[in-house]
Design a protein around this motif. Structure first.
Motif, PDB file in Angstrom:
ATOM      1  N   PHE A 128       0.818  -1.205   0.000  1.00 25.95           N
ATOM      2  CA  PHE A 128       0.000   0.000   0.000  1.00 25.95           C
ATOM      3  C   PHE A 128       0.854   1.259   0.000  1.00 25.95           C
ATOM      4  O   PHE A 128       0.651   2.185  -0.789  1.00 25.95           O
ATOM      5  N   HIS A 129       1.831   1.320   0.893  1.00 24.48           N
ATOM      6  CA  HIS A 129       2.624   2.547   1.006  1.00 24.48           C
ATOM      7  C   HIS A 129       3.556   2.733  -0.184  1.00 24.48           C
ATOM      8  O   HIS A 129       3.849   3.880  -0.554  1.00 24.48           O
ATOM      9  N   ALA A 130       4.038   1.652  -0.791  1.00 22.72           N
ATOM     10  CA  ALA A 130       4.840   1.814  -2.005  1.00 22.72           C
ATOM     11  C   ALA A 130       4.000   2.354  -3.146  1.00 22.72           C
ATOM     12  O   ALA A 130       4.458   3.183  -3.940  1.00 22.72           O
ATOM     13  N   HIS A 131       2.748   1.926  -3.222  1.00 26.45           N
ATOM     14  CA  HIS A 131       1.870   2.465  -4.259  1.00 26.45           C
ATOM     15  C   HIS A 131       1.500   3.909  -3.965  1.00 26.45           C
ATOM     16  O   HIS A 131       1.429   4.742  -4.876  1.00 26.45           O
ATOM     17  N   LYS A 132       1.276   4.208  -2.724  1.00 31.11           N
ATOM     18  CA  LYS A 132       0.903   5.571  -2.352  1.00 31.11           C
ATOM     19  C   LYS A 132       2.058   6.551  -2.555  1.00 31.11           C
ATOM     20  O   LYS A 132       1.856   7.700  -2.972  1.00 31.11           O
ATOM     21  N   LYS A 133       3.287   6.091  -2.319  1.00 36.37           N
ATOM     22  CA  LYS A 133       4.445   6.976  -2.387  1.00 36.37           C
ATOM     23  C   LYS A 133       5.062   7.023  -3.782  1.00 36.37           C
ATOM     24  O   LYS A 133       5.405   8.102  -4.273  1.00 36.37           O
ATOM     25  N   PHE A 134       5.204   5.865  -4.430  1.00 37.38           N
ATOM     26  CA  PHE A 134       5.896   5.802  -5.700  1.00 37.38           C
ATOM     27  C   PHE A 134       4.998   5.449  -6.882  1.00 37.38           C
ATOM     28  O   PHE A 134       5.436   5.532  -8.027  1.00 37.38           O
ATOM     29  N   GLY A 135       3.789   4.987  -6.612  1.00 35.47           N
ATOM     30  CA  GLY A 135       2.925   4.577  -7.708  1.00 35.47           C
ATOM     31  C   GLY A 135       3.210   3.194  -8.240  1.00 35.47           C
ATOM     32  O   GLY A 135       2.740   2.839  -9.321  1.00 35.47           O
ATOM     33  N   VAL A 136       3.982   2.368  -7.516  1.00 35.67           N
ATOM     34  CA  VAL A 136       4.279   1.008  -7.943  1.00 35.67           C
ATOM     35  C   VAL A 136       3.392   0.042  -7.167  1.00 35.67           C
ATOM     36  O   VAL A 136       2.988   0.323  -6.034  1.00 35.67           O
ATOM     37  N   CYS A 137       3.088  -1.083  -7.795  1.00 35.14           N
ATOM     38  CA  CYS A 137       2.189  -2.076  -7.192  1.00 35.14           C
ATOM     39  C   CYS A 137       2.992  -3.323  -6.861  1.00 35.14           C
ATOM     40  O   CYS A 137       3.380  -4.084  -7.757  1.00 35.14           O
ATOM     41  N   LEU A 138       3.249  -3.562  -5.590  1.00 34.71           N
ATOM     42  CA  LEU A 138       3.943  -4.756  -5.134  1.00 34.71           C
ATOM     43  C   LEU A 138       2.952  -5.916  -5.120  1.00 34.71           C
ATOM     44  O   LEU A 138       1.957  -5.875  -4.403  1.00 34.71           O
ATOM     45  N   ILE A 139       3.238  -6.959  -5.917  1.00 28.51           N
ATOM     46  CA  ILE A 139       2.278  -8.063  -6.047  1.00 28.51           C
ATOM     47  C   ILE A 139       2.785  -9.374  -5.471  1.00 28.51           C
ATOM     48  O   ILE A 139       1.990 -10.273  -5.221  1.00 28.51           O
ATOM     49  N   GLY A 140       4.084  -9.526  -5.268  1.00 24.56           N
ATOM     50  CA  GLY A 140       4.580 -10.808  -4.791  1.00 24.56           C
ATOM     51  C   GLY A 140       6.011 -10.719  -4.307  1.00 24.56           C
ATOM     52  O   GLY A 140       6.722  -9.726  -4.529  1.00 24.56           O
ATOM     53  N   VAL A 141       6.430 -11.781  -3.627  1.00 29.47           N
ATOM     54  CA  VAL A 141       7.796 -11.868  -3.100  1.00 29.47           C
ATOM     55  C   VAL A 141       8.302 -13.294  -3.273  1.00 29.47           C
ATOM     56  O   VAL A 141       7.539 -14.219  -3.561  1.00 29.47           O
ATOM     57  N   ARG A 142       9.592 -13.431  -3.064  1.00 29.82           N
ATOM     58  CA  ARG A 142      10.220 -14.749  -3.063  1.00 29.82           C
ATOM     59  C   ARG A 142      11.375 -14.726  -2.066  1.00 29.82           C
ATOM     60  O   ARG A 142      12.226 -13.831  -2.100  1.00 29.82           O
ATOM     61  N   ARG A 143      11.354 -15.723  -1.190  1.00 29.23           N
ATOM     62  CA  ARG A 143      12.428 -15.819  -0.215  1.00 29.23           C
ATOM     63  C   ARG A 143      13.741 -16.172  -0.928  1.00 29.23           C
ATOM     64  O   ARG A 143      13.746 -16.802  -1.975  1.00 29.23           O
ATOM     65  N   GLU A 144      14.839 -15.778  -0.300  1.00 31.48           N
ATOM     66  CA  GLU A 144      16.139 -16.031  -0.893  1.00 31.48           C
ATOM     67  C   GLU A 144      16.437 -17.527  -0.974  1.00 31.48           C
ATOM     68  O   GLU A 144      17.041 -18.007  -1.942  1.00 31.48           O
TER      69      GLU A 144
END
Length: 1094
Positions: free
Chosen positions: A514-530
């Motif tokens: 949410f905050h990345a979209h609010k601040k930068f306009g990017v949509c974080l949709i997923g992650v992957r552990r190392e």
């Protein structure tokens, strides 16, 4: 026969294995005979033949020595001419006698002896019974003429100064050179060796002619002008070049006759050589030559293996491959067994491609052709199937063999393989990346029925576009917005290296998104552990971000190509206040998209309270207590604040009574399908029946002993149907059913599925679908109106028309879709309110979908498409209304998914997760929600993002919007009159019952028509009008639909917007102590999953 076996005596003790190993001293006394094989090769002649002829290395040395002797003899002749003083007089004796010094004579005699001995020895070794064949060979005659006089002069000293035409040894040197090159290139590919040999023969023939003419004229003019070698060279060059200055001419009749003879020989020999060279050159142009080893080691290249290369396939590959900046220095080597097409040849002559693309005609099953393409040095190999063949299984078999051949030849070369049939996928499991066409196609068509325009959403995500430049020259606002948002793609970055997400380490995933979209306009949709290779889409608010996590996000461009501008805090606060309350609707975020640099304005990142001015309700809403305020997104998830529905027990269906709930639980269960139609299918947790349905009950149009229903109307389904019209029940059709019966679909929203098949399905397919609830099939065709009515087309929410395999190949390529287009046009005219989703073979044919001859708006879109194609757009057809609305789809548009995997190796995994083809524990799924009048108080996309993240943990990724389209009065009247004339009486009576728009989700059917306008006042005014206007809206004449991927936070929500969501996995919130009946269901499903998964 039995007696023969009994008569065989047993082996004596000395034949035991131990005695054979250790030896036996008494073996000399037995009757065994030692046999030596290949004794004929031990003779003296065979050993000489092996040394001089058969052995490549020694034979090459002998021929090189022979070539050197002939050149030495020619050099000695030139030395003799230069050392000789021209004698005075015109006697003919000067022709037959020359002045030769004693040392020079000794060297020439030695060379002659060695040459003659070698010639006689090779003639003896190659003798095969016909001695005259050896004697009458031209090389042997020349050798006798040049060597025998010198040998005779040894015994007859007066003949030492006899003239011998030693310069004719140049022809013997040419013959030795040809043999030497043949030995040298014996192990090299045939086409290259033949071309090299022919060029060498031509050059050597020309040199021999000139040298013979020079020496002959110089010698014959000894009784004439006394020409030296340079003058003779000048005369020959001027004569053979047809210039003929005339300053140097032969005087004697013998020299003139010799010049005439040499010109005749040149006119006969040289054209033949040039003809053979031209033929080989043309053949080499067809085959493409080869990619040199030096270039392969100093440059980077990829290999594209195809059965037949069409211009559309080539341009899609090149445009998508070279769209990435770091691939600009790569070369593309095309390996194709067919001759280059005329259009392909014309394109490859363009300077932009001629320097990058190399076409080789050859087969991937031949090691020689793979060596020509330098497959072992390639960065990657793309193997594509030919989808335009009638027998798609045969096409897959060819692809499998190509993949095996490449893997055998170059084990370390990464393989990117496209396969058509899902049952053939496990043969190429070793490939690094595999895209199965039918898996993706049917899963995408299935999601189109519950999430409108999913095919368009996925297509835009996997294409590389020009960012904000798409459609920006258009005069219409929707095309500018749609084109700008189409530039969004999926990128990845490590959390600790990211400016977007580094500050959210130790915080929840939804908080970071949410905050990345609010601040930068990017949509974080997923992650992957190392330490984990599995990608998790929206793992939910309980997932805590780590520094080593790899983040996957949607944005115009990747973070590495972005620049960040910090503005004054006061200026930011003013902009932030005008963001929601000002009358202007321009974006606050300065997201300037391009492939180069993106400028992003950083806004205030402090977490505003729920009662703040930007996220609170208007004053009137607070007084009336119509809606609660939007809660803030917590940094760490609170279990009590997450409103998730337990989909395993269907507690969300609170409107059902207790008795109905018990009966529904007895009817359906949840687990893994016990039977899969092919090996390698991904197991998915689904709604299943406790007992499989008998095969006779799966037939919709025929009654059996279990039921008496003969059409869809008799069943009385509560939800609207989903009809799939296909030619055959292939194994890929199984992937259409699974996403629609996934466990996260509520039971009350499950739509009955009817398969309208041209050919009856086999028992294996029926055995796979008989466990799914409300799945039926019927043998019929969409050409037959009775079949359509019997399968329930009047009660259907969606009609999916799959392209038939038998029509994919046509004499004219683009005519492969003709039958499908005409059939869909008939359906569109007869059933105007039916949502039709069509698959086409060629994307260019989508302009014919729902074609209207007098539609001026479509003509304007056609002009826009041409302009976008001229500007270099990879998706020029994206502004066509059927594609933008998700009503048409072509599987060839997903070819870019395989191409993008070369740079983004995660794209196939992300796409499979979005389509539901793979289910990873803890990973979310794609779904949608519709904005109603009760939801318009949220106002903006940013507030909706916060509402979803704080309440259910959903991540929105885009909006499917429908707007009004202004038409001329005459066009509207004509279209309406045609529809009224074509509609049947029965369809008119049921106009309100099936009045839902084709692009709405089948899971949210409302009683009133889906009204689409930019303001609520217009919607309310239209809703007061009569039924005739509702039918007009259902005809899709007054609306246009499009997708906004990752819109800016200040985007206003409109009525009937459909928001795409990635919802967290409901199984991730279940406690460990689950009910016993669920454990049993999952246990039985686990067994089937282990059996089917490879």
């Amino acid at each position: 026969m039995v007696d023969l076996e009994s008569e065989v005596p047993p082996l004596p003790p000395r034949y035991r294995f131990r005695d054979l190993l250790l030896g036996d001293q008494g073996w000399q006394n037995d009757d065994r005979v030692q046999v030596e094989f290949y004794m004929n090769e031990n003779t003296f002649k065979e050993r000489l033949k092996l040394f001089f002829i058969k052995n490549q290395r020694s034979s090459l040395r002998i021929r090189l020595f022979n070539f050197s002797l002939k050149l030495l003899s020619c050099l000695l002749y030139i030395i003799r001419v230069l050392l000789e003083n021209p004698s005075q007089g015109n006697e003919w004796s000067h022709i037959f006698w020359v002045n030769r010094s004693l040392p020079l004579w000794g060297l020439q005699v030695l060379v002659a002896l060695i040459s003659l001995f070698e010639t006689i020895l090779l003639g003896y070794l190659s003798y095969k019974g016909n001695i005259w064949e050896q004697i009458l060979r031209i090389p042997f005659i020349l050798e006798i003429i040049n060597a025998v006089p010198f040998i005779i002069s040894i015994f007859w000293p007066s003949l030492r100064n006899l003239f011998v035409p030693v310069f004719l040894n140049c022809w013997l040197a040419k013959h030795a050179l040809e043999n030497m090159i043949n030995d040298l290139h014996r192990a090299i590919q045939r086409t290259q060796s033949a071309m090299f040999n022919q060029v060498l023969i031509l050059i050597s023939t020309l040199l021999c002619l000139i040298f013979t003419c020079i020496c002959g004229i110089q010698h014959l003019e000894r009784i004439g002008k006394k020409l030296n070698l340079f003058d003779s060279l000048y005369f020959c060059i001027v004569t053979f070049s047809t210039v003929g200055f005339g300053d140097v001419t032969p005087e004697t009749w013998s020299s003139k006759l010799f010049v005439v003879a040499m010109i005749c020989v040149a006119l006969v020999v040289l054209p033949i050589q040039f003809e053979q060279l031209a033929y080989l050159w043309m053949e080499r142009q067809k085959s493409g030559g080869n990619y040199s080893r030096h270039r392969a080691q100093t440059e980077k290249h990829v290999v594209l293996c195809v059965s037949s290369l069409k211009i559309d396939l080539l341009m899609d590959f090149l445009n998508e491959f070279y769209a990435h900046p770091r691939l600009q220095d790569y070369y593309v080597v095309i390996l194709c067994p067919t001759e280059m097409d005329v259009q392909v040849r014309r394109v490859l002559q363009i300077p932009m491609w001629s320097q990058r693309v190399i076409y080789l005609q050859g087969s991937a099953l031949k090691d020689q052709d793979l060596l020509r393409a330098k497959m072992d040095d390639a960065e990657a190999c793309f193997i594509l199937s030919s989808r335009c063949e009638v027998d798609r299984t045969s096409s897959d078999h060819q692809t499998i063999l190509r993949a095996w051949a490449v893997k055998d030849f170059a084990p370390n070369c990464p393989l990117y393989v496209q396969i058509l049939k899902p049952e053939n996928k496990f043969h190429i499991k070793f490939a690094d990346h595999v895209v199965c066409e039918e898996e993706f196609k049917y899963a995408m068509l299935a999601l189109n029925c519950v999430c409108p325009a999913t095919s368009t959403l996925i297509t835009l995500l996997v294409h590389t576009s020009r960012g904000h430049r798409e459609g920006q020259q258009s005069p219409e606002q929707w095309q500018k917005t749609y084109g700008r948002c189409s530039g969004n793609e999926v990128y990845h970055i490590t959390l600790e290296e990211s400016t977007f997400f580094a500050e959210y380490e130790g915080k929840s995933f939804t908080y970071a998104s949410f905050h990345a979209h609010k601040k930068f306009g990017v949509c974080l949709i997923g992650v992957r552990r190392e330490d984990n290779k599995n990608i998790l889409l929206n793992p939910g608010p309980r997932y805590i971000m780590n520094a080593s996590d790899i983040c996957f996000y949607i944005n115009i461009t990747k973070e590495e190509n972005s620049a960040f501008k910090n503005q004054d805090q006061q200026k930011k606060s003013k902009i932030s206040r005008s963001f929601y309350h000002g009358p202007s609707r321009l974006p606050v975020h300065s997201i300037i998209a391009s492939m180069g640099t993106v400028a992003i304005d950083l806004q205030d990142t402090s977490c505003r309270s729920a009662s703040g001015p930007t996220l609170s309700l208007p004053a009137e809403a607070i007084k009336e207590v119509r809606r609660p305020s939007i809660a803030p997104v917590l940094e760490v998830a609170d279990t009590s604040s997450i409103q998730t529905c337990d989909l395993l027990s269907d507690q969300s269906e609170d409107e059902t009574t207790a008795d109905e709930h018990v009966s529904s639980n007895l009817e359906y269960a949840k687990g893994y399908p016990p039977y899969s139609p092919y090996i390698g299918s991904s197991p998915t947790f689904c709604h299943l029946l406790h007992e499989k349905v008998p095969f006779c009950c799966l037939r919709l149009d025929k009654s059996c002993q279990h039921n008496y229903y003969e059409d869809a109307k008799a069943y009385g389904f509560k939800n609207k149907l989903i009809i799939v019209a296909a030619e055959t029940a292939g194994n890929g059709l199984y992937n259409f059913i699974v996403p629609l019966r996934a466990y996260y679909r509520p039971k009350k929203e499950l739509n009955p599925i009817v398969l309208l098949l041209d050919n009856p399905p086999d028992m294996h397919f029926l055995d796979a679908i008989c466990w799914f609830p409300m799945v039926y099939y019927m043998v019929g065709s969409i050409d037959n109106l009775d079949d359509l009515l019997r399968c329930g087309v009047t009660f259907a929410a969606n009609m999916v028309v799959v392209d038939k395999e038998s029509t994919m190949s046509a004499e004219e390529d683009y005519m492969a879709d003709a039958k499908t287009i005409v059939n869909v046009q008939t359906l569109f005219r007869l059933f105007s309110s039916l949502s039709i989703i069509t698959e086409l073979t060629h994307p260019a044919n989508m302009r014919f979908m729902q074609f209207r001859a007098k539609d001026c708006y479509s003509f304007a879109l056609s002009k826009l498409e041409k302009k976008e194609r001229e500007r270099g757009s990879n998706l020029a057809f994206m502004f066509r209304l059927p594609f933008a609305a998700g009503r048409v789809f072509s599987i060839s548009m997903l070819d870019t998914l395989l191409y993008q995997s070369f740079v983004k190796d995660y794209m196939i995994s992300v796409t499979r997760l979005l389509l539901g083809l793979d289910t990873t524990p803890g990973s979310g799924f794609l779904c949608s929600m519709k904005i109603t009048e009760e939801d318009l108080w949220i106002r903006t996309y940013a507030r909706l993002y916060q509402k979803l993240c704080s309440s259910s943990g959903d991540i929105p990724i885009g909006i499917y919007r429908t707007e009004s389209q202004k038409l001329t009065t005459s066009e509207s009247q004509i279209s309406i009159s045609v529809e009224e004339w074509e509609d049947t009486k029965d369809c008119k009576e049921q106009g309100h019952q099936r009045g839902n728009h084709r692009n709405s989700t089948s899971s949210d059917q409302s009683d009133h028509p889906l009204l689409r306008r930019k303001s609520m006042q217009w919607a309310r005014r239209l809703s007061r009008k009569g039924p005739k206007h509702s039918d007009e809206m259902n005809d899709h004449q007054g609306t246009l639909s499009y997708i906004l991927i990752n819109p800016s936070p200040d985007t206003r929500l409109e009525l009937n917007d459909v928001v795409y969501l990635i919802r967290p996995d409901p199984l991730a919130y279940l406690p460990n102590n689950e009910p016993s009946h669920k454990n049993s269901i999952r246990a039985t499903g686990q067994e089937s999953r282990e059996e089917t998964q490879l």
